[in-house]
Design a protein around this motif. Structure first.
Motif, PDB file in Angstrom:
ATOM      1  N   MET A   1       9.230  25.738 108.146  1.00 55.37           N
ATOM      2  CA  MET A   1      10.083  24.603 108.384  1.00 55.37           C
ATOM      3  C   MET A   1      11.500  25.104 108.672  1.00 55.37           C
ATOM      4  O   MET A   1      12.057  25.894 107.930  1.00 55.37           O
ATOM      5  CB  MET A   1      10.096  23.690 107.146  1.00 55.37           C
ATOM      6  CG  MET A   1      11.068  22.559 107.283  1.00 55.37           C
ATOM      7  SD  MET A   1      11.447  21.691 105.755  1.00 55.37           S
ATOM      8  CE  MET A   1      10.001  20.746 105.470  1.00 55.37           C
ATOM      9  N   GLN A   2      12.085  24.653 109.763  1.00 53.44           N
ATOM     10  CA  GLN A   2      13.427  25.069 110.135  1.00 53.44           C
ATOM     11  C   GLN A   2      14.443  24.180 109.417  1.00 53.44           C
ATOM     12  O   GLN A   2      14.273  22.973 109.309  1.00 53.44           O
ATOM     13  CB  GLN A   2      13.610  24.972 111.635  1.00 53.44           C
ATOM     14  CG  GLN A   2      14.881  25.616 112.088  1.00 53.44           C
ATOM     15  CD  GLN A   2      14.869  25.850 113.586  1.00 53.44           C
ATOM     16  OE1 GLN A   2      13.944  25.451 114.257  1.00 53.44           O
ATOM     17  NE2 GLN A   2      15.899  26.495 114.080  1.00 53.44           N
ATOM     18  N   THR A   3      15.521  24.801 108.942  1.00 58.29           N
ATOM     19  CA  THR A   3      16.546  24.082 108.202  1.00 58.29           C
ATOM     20  C   THR A   3      17.489  23.373 109.157  1.00 58.29           C
ATOM     21  O   THR A   3      17.931  23.940 110.160  1.00 58.29           O
ATOM     22  CB  THR A   3      17.335  25.064 107.317  1.00 58.29           C
ATOM     23  OG1 THR A   3      16.401  25.745 106.478  1.00 58.29           O
ATOM     24  CG2 THR A   3      18.320  24.342 106.458  1.00 58.29           C
ATOM     25  N   ASP A   4      17.818  22.142 108.822  1.00 61.15           N
ATOM     26  CA  ASP A   4      18.736  21.329 109.606  1.00 61.15           C
ATOM     27  C   ASP A   4      20.134  21.960 109.578  1.00 61.15           C
ATOM     28  O   ASP A   4      20.716  22.144 108.511  1.00 61.15           O
ATOM     29  CB  ASP A   4      18.767  19.928 108.995  1.00 61.15           C
ATOM     30  CG  ASP A   4      19.719  18.979 109.690  1.00 61.15           C
ATOM     31  OD1 ASP A   4      20.489  19.409 110.563  1.00 61.15           O
ATOM     32  OD2 ASP A   4      19.701  17.788 109.332  1.00 61.15           O
ATOM     33  N   PRO A   5      20.708  22.303 110.747  1.00 64.22           N
ATOM     34  CA  PRO A   5      22.028  22.934 110.782  1.00 64.22           C
ATOM     35  C   PRO A   5      23.120  22.063 110.160  1.00 64.22           C
ATOM     36  O   PRO A   5      24.071  22.568 109.565  1.00 64.22           O
ATOM     37  CB  PRO A   5      22.307  23.180 112.266  1.00 64.22           C
ATOM     38  CG  PRO A   5      21.077  22.827 113.005  1.00 64.22           C
ATOM     39  CD  PRO A   5      20.120  22.174 112.071  1.00 64.22           C
ATOM     40  N   LEU A   6      23.005  20.744 110.295  1.00 64.01           N
ATOM     41  CA  LEU A   6      23.991  19.850 109.682  1.00 64.01           C
ATOM     42  C   LEU A   6      23.924  19.914 108.159  1.00 64.01           C
ATOM     43  O   LEU A   6      24.948  19.863 107.472  1.00 64.01           O
ATOM     44  CB  LEU A   6      23.795  18.408 110.169  1.00 64.01           C
ATOM     45  CG  LEU A   6      24.075  18.170 111.650  1.00 64.01           C
ATOM     46  CD1 LEU A   6      23.724  16.741 112.037  1.00 64.01           C
ATOM     47  CD2 LEU A   6      25.517  18.495 111.987  1.00 64.01           C
ATOM     48  N   LEU A   7      22.712  20.039 107.630  1.00 60.18           N
ATOM     49  CA  LEU A   7      22.537  20.162 106.187  1.00 60.18           C
ATOM     50  C   LEU A   7      23.111  21.489 105.684  1.00 60.18           C
ATOM     51  O   LEU A   7      23.749  21.539 104.630  1.00 60.18           O
ATOM     52  CB  LEU A   7      21.051  20.040 105.836  1.00 60.18           C
ATOM     53  CG  LEU A   7      20.689  19.636 104.424  1.00 60.18           C
ATOM     54  CD1 LEU A   7      21.365  18.338 104.013  1.00 60.18           C
ATOM     55  CD2 LEU A   7      19.185  19.507 104.286  1.00 60.18           C
ATOM     56  N   LEU A   8      22.917  22.550 106.454  1.00 56.92           N
ATOM     57  CA  LEU A   8      23.503  23.852 106.098  1.00 56.92           C
ATOM     58  C   LEU A   8      25.026  23.784 106.079  1.00 56.92           C
ATOM     59  O   LEU A   8      25.676  24.299 105.166  1.00 56.92           O
ATOM     60  CB  LEU A   8      23.053  24.935 107.079  1.00 56.92           C
ATOM     61  CG  LEU A   8      21.636  25.449 106.919  1.00 56.92           C
ATOM     62  CD1 LEU A   8      21.272  26.382 108.070  1.00 56.92           C
ATOM     63  CD2 LEU A   8      21.475  26.159 105.591  1.00 56.92           C
ATOM     64  N   ASP A   9      25.614  23.120 107.076  1.00 57.94           N
ATOM     65  CA  ASP A   9      27.071  22.951 107.107  1.00 57.94           C
ATOM     66  C   ASP A   9      27.561  22.147 105.916  1.00 57.94           C
ATOM     67  O   ASP A   9      28.591  22.462 105.312  1.00 57.94           O
ATOM     68  CB  ASP A   9      27.511  22.261 108.396  1.00 57.94           C
ATOM     69  CG  ASP A   9      27.456  23.173 109.615  1.00 57.94           C
ATOM     70  OD1 ASP A   9      27.386  24.411 109.426  1.00 57.94           O
ATOM     71  OD2 ASP A   9      27.485  22.653 110.736  1.00 57.94           O
ATOM     72  N   ARG A  10      26.811  21.118 105.573  1.00 58.60           N
ATOM     73  CA  ARG A  10      27.184  20.289 104.418  1.00 58.60           C
ATOM     74  C   ARG A  10      27.129  21.112 103.128  1.00 58.60           C
ATOM     75  O   ARG A  10      28.014  21.016 102.277  1.00 58.60           O
ATOM     76  CB  ARG A  10      26.246  19.088 104.314  1.00 58.60           C
ATOM     77  CG  ARG A  10      26.637  18.162 103.205  1.00 58.60           C
ATOM     78  CD  ARG A  10      26.056  16.784 103.423  1.00 58.60           C
ATOM     79  NE  ARG A  10      26.610  15.931 102.407  1.00 58.60           N
ATOM     80  CZ  ARG A  10      25.895  15.192 101.604  1.00 58.60           C
ATOM     81  NH1 ARG A  10      24.591  15.167 101.723  1.00 58.60           N
ATOM     82  NH2 ARG A  10      26.470  14.447 100.694  1.00 58.60           N
ATOM     83  N   ALA A  11      26.104  21.936 102.982  1.00 59.30           N
ATOM     84  CA  ALA A  11      25.982  22.782 101.794  1.00 59.30           C
ATOM     85  C   ALA A  11      27.149  23.768 101.721  1.00 59.30           C
ATOM     86  O   ALA A  11      27.707  23.991 100.642  1.00 59.30           O
ATOM     87  CB  ALA A  11      24.644  23.530 101.800  1.00 59.30           C
ATOM     88  N   ARG A  12      27.518  24.344 102.852  1.00 57.16           N
ATOM     89  CA  ARG A  12      28.671  25.259 102.868  1.00 57.16           C
ATOM     90  C   ARG A  12      29.939  24.538 102.414  1.00 57.16           C
ATOM     91  O   ARG A  12      30.732  25.080 101.647  1.00 57.16           O
ATOM     92  CB  ARG A  12      28.870  25.835 104.274  1.00 57.16           C
ATOM     93  CG  ARG A  12      27.893  26.909 104.616  1.00 57.16           C
ATOM     94  CD  ARG A  12      28.206  27.536 105.987  1.00 57.16           C
ATOM     95  NE  ARG A  12      27.046  28.254 106.450  1.00 57.16           N
ATOM     96  CZ  ARG A  12      26.231  27.843 107.432  1.00 57.16           C
ATOM     97  NH1 ARG A  12      26.476  26.737 108.081  1.00 57.16           N
ATOM     98  NH2 ARG A  12      25.184  28.568 107.749  1.00 57.16           N
ATOM     99  N   GLY A  13      30.129  23.330 102.899  1.00 57.17           N
ATOM    100  CA  GLY A  13      31.289  22.533 102.492  1.00 57.17           C
ATOM    101  C   GLY A  13      31.265  22.214 101.005  1.00 57.17           C
ATOM    102  O   GLY A  13      32.297  22.244 100.333  1.00 57.17           O
ATOM    103  N   MET A  14      30.082  21.939 100.484  1.00 54.03           N
ATOM    104  CA  MET A  14      29.946  21.634  99.052  1.00 54.03           C
ATOM    105  C   MET A  14      30.245  22.874  98.204  1.00 54.03           C
ATOM    106  O   MET A  14      30.767  22.752  97.102  1.00 54.03           O
ATOM    107  CB  MET A  14      28.549  21.087  98.763  1.00 54.03           C
ATOM    108  CG  MET A  14      28.324  19.713  99.369  1.00 54.03           C
ATOM    109  SD  MET A  14      26.600  19.180  99.260  1.00 54.03           S
ATOM    110  CE  MET A  14      26.492  18.760  97.532  1.00 54.03           C
ATOM    111  N   ARG A  15      29.928  24.065  98.719  1.00 54.79           N
ATOM    112  CA  ARG A  15      30.255  25.302  97.994  1.00 54.79           C
ATOM    113  C   ARG A  15      31.763  25.474  97.880  1.00 54.79           C
ATOM    114  O   ARG A  15      32.264  25.958  96.875  1.00 54.79           O
ATOM    115  CB  ARG A  15      29.665  26.521  98.703  1.00 54.79           C
ATOM    116  CG  ARG A  15      28.202  26.702  98.458  1.00 54.79           C
ATOM    117  CD  ARG A  15      27.671  27.983  99.114  1.00 54.79           C
ATOM    118  NE  ARG A  15      26.304  27.718  99.504  1.00 54.79           N
ATOM    119  CZ  ARG A  15      25.840  27.715 100.744  1.00 54.79           C
ATOM    120  NH1 ARG A  15      26.636  28.029 101.752  1.00 54.79           N
ATOM    121  NH2 ARG A  15      24.596  27.424 100.997  1.00 54.79           N
TER     122      ARG A  15
END
Length: 151
Positions: A1-15
């Motif tokens: 399953m490929q990870t949603d790039p928008l979700l990855l960006d959101r996770a980076r922002g949350m970090r």
């Protein structure tokens, strides 16, 4: 399953914008400080972002703010994490801020304890207080428990 790039960006922002309780817990977990287990923060797992995750032994940790209320989203998320083999522990901001040692102790027990028999319903929120733990077993099978949907 490929990870949603928008979700990855959101996770980076949350970090970059972790809450004070999340930051406190992260400082206690990073660098394999809890029983030599590697934890990561704001981890994308499928369609969800988990506050903290140990991919081995598949333990997800959530830190809930005072506004936590969405049980139905929680149940869907928990069911998905269970299907992926994760255990899920949930703590409140107050748990982390007022009794970090108790939170870490419950997490250590979760890491050291074999999975228990599955419960039909979601496990109760793990809560730690000065007198001890509300749920001394604190575990259910991999992924069983509550989690917070931050989407």
């Amino acid at each position: 399953m490929q990870t949603d790039p928008l979700l990855l960006d959101r996770a980076r922002g949350m970090r970059r914008a972790m809450t004070e309780p999340e930051t406190r817990l992260w400082l206690a977990l990073r660098g394999r400080r809890l029983d030599g287990v590697k934890f990561a923060r704001q981890v994308v797992l499928g369609p969800y972002i988990v506050d903290f995750c140990a991919r081995t032994p598949r333990l997800a940790i959530e830190v809930d703010g005072e506004t936590y209320t969405d049980q139905s989203r929680d149940d869907r998320r928990t069911a998905w994490l269970i299907a992926q083999g994760y255990r899920v522990l949930r703590f409140t901001n107050a748990d982390v801020m007022m009794n970090l040692d108790g939170v870490l102790q419950m997490m250590a027990v979760a890491l050291a304890t074999a999975p228990h028999q599955q419960r039909v319903n979601s496990a109760p929120r793990c809560s730690v207080h000065a007198g001890g733990m509300d749920d001394p077993l604190l575990l259910s099978p991999p992924g069983r428990g509550l989690s917070d949907d931050r989407q």
